[in-house]
Design a protein around this motif. Structure first.
Motif, mmCIF file in Angstrom:
data_model
loop_
_atom_site.group_PDB
_atom_site.id
_atom_site.type_symbol
_atom_site.label_atom_id
_atom_site.label_comp_id
_atom_site.label_asym_id
_atom_site.label_seq_id
_atom_site.Cartn_x
_atom_site.Cartn_y
_atom_site.Cartn_z
ATOM 1 N N UNK A 64 79.864 54.488 112.513
ATOM 2 C CA UNK A 64 78.597 54.606 112.553
ATOM 3 C C UNK A 64 78.154 55.976 112.963
ATOM 4 N N UNK A 65 78.544 57.063 112.607
ATOM 5 C CA UNK A 65 78.208 58.473 113.170
ATOM 6 C C UNK A 65 76.928 58.483 112.561
ATOM 7 N N UNK A 66 75.922 59.208 113.259
ATOM 8 C CA UNK A 66 74.586 59.593 113.072
ATOM 9 C C UNK A 66 74.479 61.213 112.960
ATOM 10 N N UNK A 67 75.587 61.793 112.418
ATOM 11 C CA UNK A 67 75.602 63.296 112.635
ATOM 12 C C UNK A 67 74.823 63.875 111.325
ATOM 13 N N UNK A 68 74.898 63.219 110.064
ATOM 14 C CA UNK A 68 74.059 63.788 109.094
ATOM 15 C C UNK A 68 72.694 63.166 109.033
ATOM 16 N N UNK A 78 69.776 58.686 116.742
ATOM 17 C CA UNK A 78 70.575 59.635 116.591
ATOM 18 C C UNK A 78 71.450 60.537 117.867
ATOM 19 N N UNK A 79 71.185 59.692 118.869
ATOM 20 C CA UNK A 79 71.536 59.941 120.254
ATOM 21 C C UNK A 79 72.526 59.269 120.709
ATOM 22 N N UNK A 80 73.234 58.500 119.906
ATOM 23 C CA UNK A 80 74.432 57.608 120.298
ATOM 24 C C UNK A 80 75.593 58.607 120.840
ATOM 25 N N UNK A 81 76.197 58.091 121.831
ATOM 26 C CA UNK A 81 77.136 58.966 122.240
ATOM 27 C C UNK A 81 78.544 58.975 121.581
ATOM 28 N N UNK A 82 78.773 59.958 120.401
ATOM 29 C CA UNK A 82 79.922 59.884 119.633
ATOM 30 C C UNK A 82 80.006 58.933 118.758
ATOM 31 N N UNK A 83 80.728 59.366 117.534
ATOM 32 C CA UNK A 83 80.877 58.162 116.414
ATOM 33 C C UNK A 83 81.736 56.944 117.199
ATOM 34 N N UNK A 84 81.573 55.864 116.611
ATOM 35 C CA UNK A 84 82.147 54.608 116.798
ATOM 36 C C UNK A 84 82.787 53.870 115.576
ATOM 37 N N UNK A 85 83.585 53.100 115.672
ATOM 38 C CA UNK A 85 84.280 52.562 114.518
ATOM 39 C C UNK A 85 83.767 51.134 114.335
ATOM 40 N N UNK A 136 87.096 56.072 118.299
ATOM 41 C CA UNK A 136 86.775 57.206 117.187
ATOM 42 C C UNK A 136 86.262 58.526 117.765
ATOM 43 N N UNK A 137 85.428 57.841 119.144
ATOM 44 C CA UNK A 137 84.792 59.223 119.489
ATOM 45 C C UNK A 137 85.564 60.013 120.648
ATOM 46 N N UNK A 138 86.822 59.528 120.729
ATOM 47 C CA UNK A 138 87.804 60.310 121.697
ATOM 48 C C UNK A 138 88.947 60.851 120.944
ATOM 49 N N UNK A 160 91.534 56.082 106.057
ATOM 50 C CA UNK A 160 90.571 56.272 105.191
ATOM 51 C C UNK A 160 89.081 55.820 106.057
ATOM 52 N N UNK A 161 88.070 56.875 106.089
ATOM 53 C CA UNK A 161 86.820 56.511 106.961
ATOM 54 C C UNK A 161 85.682 56.580 105.763
ATOM 55 N N UNK A 162 84.855 55.999 105.983
ATOM 56 C CA UNK A 162 83.478 56.168 105.309
ATOM 57 C C UNK A 162 82.494 55.775 106.256
ATOM 58 N N UNK A 163 81.312 56.756 106.371
ATOM 59 C CA UNK A 163 80.173 56.307 107.143
ATOM 60 C C UNK A 163 78.740 55.796 106.657
#
Length: 501
Positions: A64-68, A78-85, A136-138, A160-163
């Motif tokens: 659930x990354x909001x990096x892009x 977009x301010x979530x604390x790191x990516x999560x699975x 995922x964020x660690x 394999x990972x997809x966002x």
């Protein structure tokens, strides 16, 4: 399964007369790669079986990354604390390549996350006990892989990972996937859950979802009941996608192949050891021949977490049965042909440890713990530790004794003092062999004083652990299994999320 699309498409393009080295390099440059493992784990890769083949396990992650900018537009804040699975699945391909299973681990399951190091920043994260999607964020996908290995004792070969944006791109290029709902659904904020809602809005019946609607389907939780319902909806999506792909002859349309291959290579991130078009193609060819009726999709059995019963889960006792099926390469379905008496098994043989030979059985101290309660609060089987200790004494391990205190454990295992090194592992392995416990269940421990056998909830009777291994199709009811060929299922909808459409 989404990767399979990319793989088949890529090789179709590369295999045409016009395919050139430059195009191969172009596809290679679109592949994003990362370290296979970035956390502490002691699970070893099994050896190939007598036929030279091994089962294969692939970790599939939805981030659930909001990096892009594309992900921010689709995922909200977009301010979530790191990516999560958001999605965690283990795809298991049998050693004889006759069947496969896909097991979802609910993202809100509380587990032990080991020490991990982020491969990009080199930041080290201390071990913690929290919900698994935080892994995922660690330390990236490699930390989630280590966490899953430690939880299941299943060796994971690749990830394999997809966002968010990758899901939308793939759904768009494929033209959509058929899904079904029992009632008209609108997953939106409600008085009870004001922050919830994926936005999914469909009328009763079957639909082809694509673009942003495909992402909404995969993210919907509350309308499907809970995280387990979301996993079932994801299984429906994956099954439908596979059937759609098998029904198309993608190789007759080079232009379509080119578009799918290019999109797919840019949509996924993979573990580095499979990060080339050729390796992904080889992997895809392993999957293409398995028919839908030999594919089983299920969810790890789980119970409410006492620390947060309304929000989080713990693995249920039956989870150990699912992981035993995977570790021992037992088919989740019953649609295969029965093996002839005396036929060689397709299960991989655990790797024999290297190092010194085991000490004489009579000189090895062994403590046997009764863990048959499974989890705290459940009743244990009486005298199990004594029974196993007696069996070990009969086998020559005269210093085997039952422990004074029981310690509930869902699964059976053998540990040895970490400080004993390779000699300790050799001694523990000889104890495991006497009870027919797989070498993969032998681990070091920083707290063990002697070799310790924990008799788990998966071994409540008998002295031969191998006799407890599940049979083909022995999936527990709590796993909510779905066969890949089943086209008659529709997702039930919670009443508050139904509408009159």
């Amino acid at each position: 399964m989404l990767r399979w699309v990319a793989i088949v498409a890529a090789v179709g393009v590369l295999g045409t007369a016009g395919a050139a080295y430059g195009y191969y390099e172009y596809l290679s440059g679109k592949i994003r790669k990362g370290e296979r493992v970035s956390g502490r784990t002691t699970v070893a890769k099994p050896k190939a079986n007598a036929n030279g083949t091994s089962a294969m396990n692939i970790l599939i992650l939805g981030s659930d990354s909001r990096l892009s900018d594309a992900d921010k537009a689709l995922g909200g804040a977009a301010d979530s604390a790191g990516a999560r699975a958001d999605v965690i699945m283990i795809a298991h391909l049998s050693a004889d390549r006759s069947n496969m299973s896909l097991v979802s681990i609910p993202r809100d399951t509380r587990v032990d996350i080991p020490q991990c190091e982020d491969p990009k920043t080199h930041k080290t994260y201390a071990p913690t006990n929290t919900i698994i999607n935080a892994s995922l964020g660690r330390g990236g996908p490699g930390c989630t892989l280590a966490t899953v290995q430690n939880l299941t004792n299943v060796y994971i070969d690749h990830w394999l990972m997809i966002d968010f944006s990758g899901v939308v791109k793939m759904a768009d290029v494929l033209g959509g996937v058929e899904v079904c709902v029992e009632h008209s659904v609108w997953d939106r904020p409600t008085a009870a859950i004001p922050h919830g809602g994926s936005g999914l809005k469909l009328t009763k019946g079957t639909h082809i979802v694509k673009d942003k609607q495909a992402l909404q389907w995969l993210r919907t939780r509350d309308a499907f009941g809970d995280d387990s319902g979301r996993a079932k909806a994801q299984h429906m999506y994956m099954s439908s996608l596979i059937r759609r792909l098998r029904g198309e002859n993608l190789f007759t349309n080079p232009g379509r192949l080119n578009k799918i291959a290019t999109t797919a290579m840019g949509a996924f991130e993979v573990s580095s050891e499979i990060g080339t078009p050729k390796k992904l193609y080889d992997l895809g060819m392993e999957l293409k021949s398995i028919p839908p009726e030999r594919m089983t999709m299920l969810t790890m059995p789980h119970i409410a977490d006492p620390q947060a019963p309304a929000a989080h889960y713990l693995p249920a006792r039956d989870a150990s049965t699912v992981w035993s099926l995977v570790r021992n390469d037992v088919a989740m379905d019953t649609n295969g042909k029965a093996k002839a008496p005396g036929a060689a098994t397709a299960s991989p043989t655990p790797a024999a440890p290297s190092g010194p030979p085991a000490a004489a059985p009579g000189s090895i101290g062994v403590s046997v713990v009764n863990g048959t309660a499974g989890t705290a609060g459940n009743p244990a089987v009486g005298h199990r530790a004594t029974a196993i200790a007696t069996a070990l004494k009969t086998a020559g391990f005269t210093q085997a004794d039952p422990a004074r205190t029981a310690h509930p454990s869902p699964g059976t295992g053998v540990v040895y003092p970490a400080g004993a090194g390779e000699q300790g592992r050799a001694d523990a392995t000889s104890v495991a062999a006497a009870l027919k416990i797989p070498v993969s269940d032998v681990k070091p421990s920083t707290s063990a004083q002697v070799v310790t056998v924990t008799v788990g909830a998966d071994w409540k009777s008998g002295t031969d652990y191998s006799a407890t291994l599940p049979k083909a199709g022995g999936v527990p009811a709590g796993a909510d299994a779905m066969n890949g060929a089943d086209t008659g299922k529709c997702m039930p909808i919670q009443p508050v999320y139904r509408w009159a459409g």
